[in-house]
Design an enzyme around this catalytic site. Sequence first.
Site, PDB file in Angstrom:
ATOM      1  CB  ILE A  12      -0.963   0.012   1.204  1.00 19.69           C
ATOM      2  CG1 ILE A  12      -1.758  -1.294   1.268  1.00 19.69           C
ATOM      3  CG2 ILE A  12      -1.917   1.200   1.113  1.00 19.69           C
ATOM      4  CD1 ILE A  12      -2.600  -1.462   2.529  1.00 19.69           C
ATOM      5  CG  ASP A  33      10.223   0.065   3.429  1.00 15.95           C
ATOM      6  OD1 ASP A  33       9.018   0.108   3.151  1.00 15.95           O
ATOM      7  OD2 ASP A  33      10.815  -0.999   3.754  1.00 15.95           O
ATOM      8  CG  ASP A  59      13.955  -1.100  11.964  1.00 20.36           C
ATOM      9  OD1 ASP A  59      12.919  -0.737  12.562  1.00 20.36           O
ATOM     10  OD2 ASP A  59      14.294  -2.284  11.822  1.00 20.36           O
ATOM     11  CB  ALA A  81       6.834   1.168   8.677  1.00 23.05           C
ATOM     12  CG  ASP A 125     -10.975  -4.545   8.512  1.00 21.51           C
ATOM     13  OD1 ASP A 125      -9.853  -5.082   8.616  1.00 21.51           O
ATOM     14  OD2 ASP A 125     -11.801  -4.870   7.637  1.00 21.51           O
ATOM     15  CD  GLU A 126      -6.742  -8.638   9.937  1.00 24.53           C
ATOM     16  OE1 GLU A 126      -6.176  -9.274  10.836  1.00 24.53           O
ATOM     17  OE2 GLU A 126      -6.591  -8.865   8.730  1.00 24.53           O
ATOM     18  CE1 TYR A 149      -0.940  -6.333  10.679  1.00 20.62           C
ATOM     19  CE2 TYR A 149      -3.216  -7.105  10.580  1.00 20.62           C
ATOM     20  CZ  TYR A 149      -2.243  -6.194  10.225  1.00 20.62           C
ATOM     21  OH  TYR A 149      -2.574  -5.108   9.434  1.00 20.62           O
ATOM     22  CE  LYS A 153      -1.542  -1.714  11.737  1.00 18.31           C
ATOM     23  NZ  LYS A 153      -0.504  -0.825  11.081  1.00 18.31           N
ATOM     24  CE  LYS A 188      -0.157  -9.821   3.958  1.00 15.79           C
ATOM     25  NZ  LYS A 188       0.328  -8.487   3.714  1.00 15.79           N
TER      26      LYS A 188
HETATM   27  P1  NAD Z   1       3.468  -4.727   3.466  1.00 16.28           P
HETATM   28  O1  NAD Z   1       3.876  -5.867   4.346  1.00 16.28           O
HETATM   29  O2  NAD Z   1       3.301  -4.966   1.998  1.00 16.28           O
HETATM   30  O3  NAD Z   1       4.519  -3.539   3.622  1.00 16.28           O
HETATM   31  C1  NAD Z   1       5.077  -3.156   4.836  1.00 16.28           C
HETATM   32  C2  NAD Z   1       6.288  -2.282   4.560  1.00 16.28           C
HETATM   33  O4  NAD Z   1       6.827  -1.856   5.812  1.00 16.28           O
HETATM   34  C3  NAD Z   1       7.419  -3.007   3.814  1.00 16.28           C
HETATM   35  O5  NAD Z   1       7.924  -2.195   2.784  1.00 16.28           O
HETATM   36  C4  NAD Z   1       8.465  -3.240   4.891  1.00 16.28           C
HETATM   37  O6  NAD Z   1       9.796  -3.266   4.392  1.00 16.28           O
HETATM   38  C5  NAD Z   1       8.234  -2.038   5.807  1.00 16.28           C
HETATM   39  N1  NAD Z   1       8.666  -2.277   7.186  1.00 16.28           N
HETATM   40  C6  NAD Z   1       8.375  -3.359   7.969  1.00 16.28           C
HETATM   41  N2  NAD Z   1       8.964  -3.226   9.171  1.00 16.28           N
HETATM   42  C7  NAD Z   1       9.626  -2.031   9.158  1.00 16.28           C
HETATM   43  C8  NAD Z   1      10.403  -1.336  10.105  1.00 16.28           C
HETATM   44  N3  NAD Z   1      10.647  -1.853  11.330  1.00 16.28           N
HETATM   45  N4  NAD Z   1      10.922  -0.124   9.767  1.00 16.28           N
HETATM   46  C9  NAD Z   1      10.694   0.389   8.531  1.00 16.28           C
HETATM   47  N5  NAD Z   1       9.980  -0.242   7.579  1.00 16.28           N
HETATM   48  C10 NAD Z   1       9.446  -1.436   7.892  1.00 16.28           C
HETATM   49  O7  NAD Z   1       2.147  -4.164   4.108  1.00 16.28           O
HETATM   50  P2  NAD Z   1       0.867  -3.496   3.421  1.00 16.28           P
HETATM   51  O8  NAD Z   1      -0.103  -4.556   3.108  1.00 16.28           O
HETATM   52  O9  NAD Z   1       1.301  -2.536   2.393  1.00 16.28           O
HETATM   53  O10 NAD Z   1       0.277  -2.695   4.684  1.00 16.28           O
HETATM   54  C11 NAD Z   1       0.721  -1.366   4.975  1.00 16.28           C
HETATM   55  C12 NAD Z   1       0.008  -0.864   6.212  1.00 16.28           C
HETATM   56  O11 NAD Z   1      -1.396  -0.888   6.009  1.00 16.28           O
HETATM   57  C13 NAD Z   1       0.265  -1.723   7.453  1.00 16.28           C
HETATM   58  O12 NAD Z   1       0.392  -0.879   8.554  1.00 16.28           O
HETATM   59  C14 NAD Z   1      -0.989  -2.584   7.566  1.00 16.28           C
HETATM   60  O13 NAD Z   1      -1.240  -2.938   8.912  1.00 16.28           O
HETATM   61  C15 NAD Z   1      -2.041  -1.646   7.027  1.00 16.28           C
HETATM   62  N6  NAD Z   1      -3.205  -2.276   6.388  1.00 16.28           N
HETATM   63  C16 NAD Z   1      -3.050  -3.219   5.420  1.00 16.28           C
HETATM   64  C17 NAD Z   1      -4.169  -3.768   4.794  1.00 16.28           C
HETATM   65  C18 NAD Z   1      -4.042  -4.812   3.708  1.00 16.28           C
HETATM   66  O14 NAD Z   1      -5.064  -5.360   3.278  1.00 16.28           O
HETATM   67  N7  NAD Z   1      -2.858  -5.103   3.206  1.00 16.28           N
HETATM   68  C19 NAD Z   1      -5.442  -3.345   5.183  1.00 16.28           C
HETATM   69  C20 NAD Z   1      -5.566  -2.375   6.188  1.00 16.28           C
HETATM   70  C21 NAD Z   1      -4.436  -1.847   6.770  1.00 16.28           C
HETATM   71  O1  TDX Z   2      -3.461 -19.301   1.971  1.00 16.23           O
HETATM   72  C1  TDX Z   2      -4.436 -18.663   2.400  1.00 16.23           C
HETATM   73  N1  TDX Z   2      -5.666 -19.269   2.424  1.00 16.23           N
HETATM   74  C2  TDX Z   2      -6.787 -18.667   2.912  1.00 16.23           C
HETATM   75  O2  TDX Z   2      -7.871 -19.265   2.913  1.00 16.23           O
HETATM   76  C3  TDX Z   2      -4.345 -17.297   2.879  1.00 16.23           C
HETATM   77  C4  TDX Z   2      -3.020 -16.585   2.872  1.00 16.23           C
HETATM   78  C5  TDX Z   2      -5.478 -16.702   3.362  1.00 16.23           C
HETATM   79  N2  TDX Z   2      -6.667 -17.360   3.395  1.00 16.23           N
HETATM   80  C6  TDX Z   2      -7.854 -16.669   3.953  1.00 16.23           C
HETATM   81  C7  TDX Z   2      -7.651 -16.091   5.333  1.00 16.23           C
HETATM   82  C8  TDX Z   2      -8.551 -14.876   5.320  1.00 16.23           C
HETATM   83  O3  TDX Z   2      -9.870 -15.245   5.684  1.00 16.23           O
HETATM   84  O4  TDX Z   2      -8.129 -15.565   3.100  1.00 16.23           O
HETATM   85  C9  TDX Z   2      -8.554 -14.425   3.857  1.00 16.23           C
HETATM   86  C10 TDX Z   2      -7.601 -13.271   3.574  1.00 16.23           C
HETATM   87  O5  TDX Z   2      -6.353 -13.628   4.139  1.00 16.23           O
HETATM   88  P1  TDX Z   2      -5.074 -12.644   4.066  1.00 16.23           P
HETATM   89  O6  TDX Z   2      -4.831 -12.276   2.635  1.00 16.23           O
HETATM   90  O7  TDX Z   2      -3.977 -13.277   4.830  1.00 16.23           O
HETATM   91  O8  TDX Z   2      -5.638 -11.327   4.761  1.00 16.23           O
HETATM   92  P2  TDX Z   2      -6.259 -11.068   6.215  1.00 16.23           P
HETATM   93  O9  TDX Z   2      -5.830 -12.077   7.184  1.00 16.23           O
HETATM   94  O10 TDX Z   2      -7.739 -10.852   6.028  1.00 16.23           O
HETATM   95  O11 TDX Z   2      -5.541  -9.668   6.560  1.00 16.23           O
HETATM   96  C11 TDX Z   2      -5.394  -8.639   5.542  1.00 16.23           C
HETATM   97  O12 TDX Z   2      -6.370  -7.634   5.684  1.00 16.23           O
HETATM   98  C12 TDX Z   2      -6.239  -6.746   6.778  1.00 16.23           C
HETATM   99  C13 TDX Z   2      -3.992  -8.036   5.560  1.00 16.23           C
HETATM  100  O13 TDX Z   2      -3.028  -9.059   5.428  1.00 16.23           O
HETATM  101  C14 TDX Z   2      -3.770  -7.222   6.807  1.00 16.23           C
HETATM  102  O14 TDX Z   2      -2.497  -6.576   6.750  1.00 16.23           O
HETATM  103  C15 TDX Z   2      -4.852  -6.172   6.896  1.00 16.23           C
HETATM  104  O15 TDX Z   2      -4.731  -5.477   8.104  1.00 16.23           O
END
Ligand code: NAD
Ligand code: TDX
Length: 340
Positions: A12, A33, A59, A81, A125-126, A149, A153, A188
Amino acid sequence: MKLLITGGAGFIGSNFVTHMLQQHPEYQIINVDALTYAGNLKNLESIENHPNYTFIKADIRDVTAMDEVFSKGVDVVVNFAAESHVDRSILEPDVFVKTNVLGTQVLLDAAKKYSLTKYVQVSTDEVYGSLDVSGLFTEETPLMPNSPYSASKAGGDLLVRAYHETFGLPVNITRCSNNYGPYQFPEKLIPLIISCALADQSLPVYGDGLNIRDWLYVEDHCTAIDLVIHEGVNGEVYNIGGNNERTNIHIVKTILQELGKPESLISYVQDRPGHDLRYGIDPTKITTELGWKPKHSFETGIKETIKWYLDNKDWWARNQSSEYQNYAARQYGSRLGDSL
Ligand code: NAD
Ligand code: TDX
């Protein structure tokens, strides 16, 4: 504006860096990052030579490094991050607490010391826990995180709230639902299923596949955060979601249909411990108070996402890395008989 984005090499964060440089080319963007397994500078190739963009490998847990970054002058920080994968947090909670809680506190201290005009915490939202079949998460829903996780958060969110209440730090917290789109690490669900299906590998669906997630295209999350930076009322939490609830099995079958692959690839495997049944966001506050509206429907967003993964096989081929293979063996080995 001098905008510090942490975690800007992740999924993101990198979409957000690109969004901000397109929408506000006059802003100075600093991306900090640590480049963990989830960070990838290739995500930023299109803007890496932009005159107003700087990357610093550091970091957020490193007090000295963060002080140096903030001391050069920052107006606003957006903290992406984090350790972000629930399954990894079940295998190794330690780093989740260190980055998501202690790292947040280091950033809050720096924001306070250098009197930033805004601190935005990108949360999830988790933190609200799990919904049953009815109801939606509002900003007033109590925090009831179920995984290491989401607990980490929630810990970060509570510190952000406390720095506002105690020190008057001008903060916002955003809590978004599941994102999908380009540059999502293939651990994911959506990119995992796309990459495994393309390789004709088994698709691991946890439990009965009936857990529900509320999906939002990543660009719509970016426009919401952009709005919160500029219009968010200090101290407020904003939920972000596009009313796109789908069962996991529906997502998997949609991807298989788009790719022309057979449903026989689906493998129902041992469930995730503490697996939240359902997430659903009520976005009324951000839509009515800040005027945010998502642009992408799930039907178009998922097609665009699949096309991006088809066009960028080199990018996601890194899930063949030894780091990922080790993780996948621990996560799926006993579930799938080492077929990943
Ligand atoms: P991601 O895992 O793809 O990216 C995380 C980034 O943070 C990476 O570039 C990593 O190198 C960096 N990072 C990790 N630890 C660090 C540290 N100690 N210092 C500096 N950099 C560090 O994650 P994402 O899916 O892009 O999520 C970004 C943010 O959004 C997170 O805070 C996550 O909780 C939140 N979020 C994600 C989702 C989702 O669906 N992916 C939904 C809602 C909220
Ligand atoms: O191998 C899999 N099989 C499976 O059934 C994986 C990786 C996931 N799943 C299921 C678990 C969840 O119900 O799919 C759904 C989505 O899983 P993830 O992609 O791991 O996402 P989730 O656990 O919902 O969390 C994500 O959304 C909220 C992000 O990873 C978080 O960073 C964000 O905060």
